[in-house]
Motif scaffolding. Structure first.
Motif, PDB file in Angstrom:
ATOM      1  N   UNK A  93       0.768  -1.270   0.039  1.00 47.40           N
ATOM      2  CA  UNK A  93       0.113   0.053  -0.110  1.00 47.40           C
ATOM      3  C   UNK A  93       0.685   1.177   0.049  1.00 47.40           C
ATOM      4  N   UNK A  94       1.944   1.304   0.824  1.00 44.80           N
ATOM      5  CA  UNK A  94       2.689   2.429   0.826  1.00 44.80           C
ATOM      6  C   UNK A  94       3.550   2.399  -0.567  1.00 44.80           C
ATOM      7  N   UNK A  95       3.963   1.652  -1.315  1.00 45.20           N
ATOM      8  CA  UNK A  95       4.345   1.752  -2.724  1.00 45.20           C
ATOM      9  C   UNK A  95       3.456   2.017  -3.567  1.00 45.20           C
ATOM     10  N   UNK A  96       2.005   1.741  -3.477  1.00 46.48           N
ATOM     11  CA  UNK A  96       1.063   2.121  -4.318  1.00 46.48           C
ATOM     12  C   UNK A  96       0.838   3.531  -4.000  1.00 46.48           C
ATOM     13  N   UNK A  97       1.011   4.196  -2.704  1.00 43.67           N
ATOM     14  CA  UNK A  97       0.704   5.624  -2.467  1.00 43.67           C
ATOM     15  C   UNK A  97       1.746   6.544  -2.896  1.00 43.67           C
ATOM     16  N   UNK A  98       3.125   5.831  -2.714  1.00 42.39           N
ATOM     17  CA  UNK A  98       4.329   6.565  -3.361  1.00 42.39           C
ATOM     18  C   UNK A  98       4.056   6.772  -4.778  1.00 42.39           C
ATOM     19  N   UNK A  99       3.924   5.714  -5.415  1.00 42.68           N
ATOM     20  CA  UNK A  99       3.696   5.922  -7.003  1.00 42.68           C
ATOM     21  C   UNK A  99       2.579   6.880  -7.408  1.00 42.68           C
ATOM     22  N   UNK A 100       1.516   6.904  -6.730  1.00 42.38           N
ATOM     23  CA  UNK A 100       0.634   7.815  -7.067  1.00 42.38           C
ATOM     24  C   UNK A 100       1.041   9.360  -6.741  1.00 42.38           C
ATOM     25  N   UNK A 101       1.751   9.380  -5.455  1.00 40.19           N
ATOM     26  CA  UNK A 101       2.409  10.818  -5.368  1.00 40.19           C
ATOM     27  C   UNK A 101       3.317  11.085  -6.404  1.00 40.19           C
ATOM     28  N   UNK A 102       4.023  10.316  -6.807  1.00 37.49           N
ATOM     29  CA  UNK A 102       4.991  10.482  -7.937  1.00 37.49           C
ATOM     30  C   UNK A 102       4.321  10.809  -9.209  1.00 37.49           C
ATOM     31  N   UNK A 103       3.163  10.409  -9.506  1.00 35.62           N
ATOM     32  CA  UNK A 103       2.647  10.623 -10.785  1.00 35.62           C
ATOM     33  C   UNK A 103       1.932  12.045 -10.561  1.00 35.62           C
ATOM     34  N   UNK A 104       1.374  12.251  -9.450  1.00 32.44           N
ATOM     35  CA  UNK A 104       0.693  13.641  -9.243  1.00 32.44           C
ATOM     36  C   UNK A 104       1.990  14.867  -9.175  1.00 32.44           C
TER      37      UNK A 104
END
Length: 160
Positions: A119-130
């Motif tokens: 979940x932290x990796x998914x959140x991190x990648x979402x933030x990277x895209x934003x």
């Protein structure tokens, strides 16, 4: 009407334009992987954009008579400079990277001790895209505004 922004705000934004991309790159070294390798191999493709960014900072924000300091609505340009600077820093901090060992992490997941959390990796990648979108939109607005202000300043010199 003089729309000149205080020198410190413009100077800080100009310095951020120059330094934050380097800090974003440094953040990738927290957990280096293939994304970092690709960035190094193909960095020459990003280099022209960074050079333009340095020129914008130097001629528009760091000089006392910079066109972006004198511009009407200069706060928009300073905001765009911060948006693109924070965007690239965020990409470097949140972008998931991995190597041949099958592990993938970001500076965020490593520094916050969440290396085993999907979940932290998914959140991190979402933030990277934003942050990636913010980086590109801020950069495009900044460069367009800089060109417009250069044209306005040139016309003013011709007529005045």
């Amino acid at each position: 009407m003089n729309a000149r922004k205080p020198g410190s705000a413009a100077t800080l934004a100009g310095l951020a334009l120059i330094l934050f991309p380097l800090l974003g790159l440094a953040a990738k070294f927290v957990y280096p992987g293939w994304m970092l390798v690709i960035a190094i191999w193909y960095g020459w493709m990003l280099l022209p954009g960074y050079i333009v960014q340095i020129v914008v900072a130097a001629t528009g924000l760091l000089r006392k008579d910079g066109v972006l300091r004198r511009a009407r609505g200069a706060w928009r340009t300073i905001t765009a400079a911060w948006v693109t600077s924070i965007g690239i820093l965020g990409v470097g901090f949140f972008l998931i990277d991995g190597g041949d060992d099958g592990r993938s992490e970001s500076a965020m997941t490593v520094l916050f001790g969440m290396t085993d959390s999907p979940d932290a990796k998914d959140l991190s990648m979402t933030f990277a895209l934003v942050f990636g979108v913010l980086w590109l939109v801020g950069w495009a607005y900044l460069v367009i505004e800089w060109i417009i202000q250069l044209v306005i300043a040139r016309r003013a010199r011709k007529t005045g």
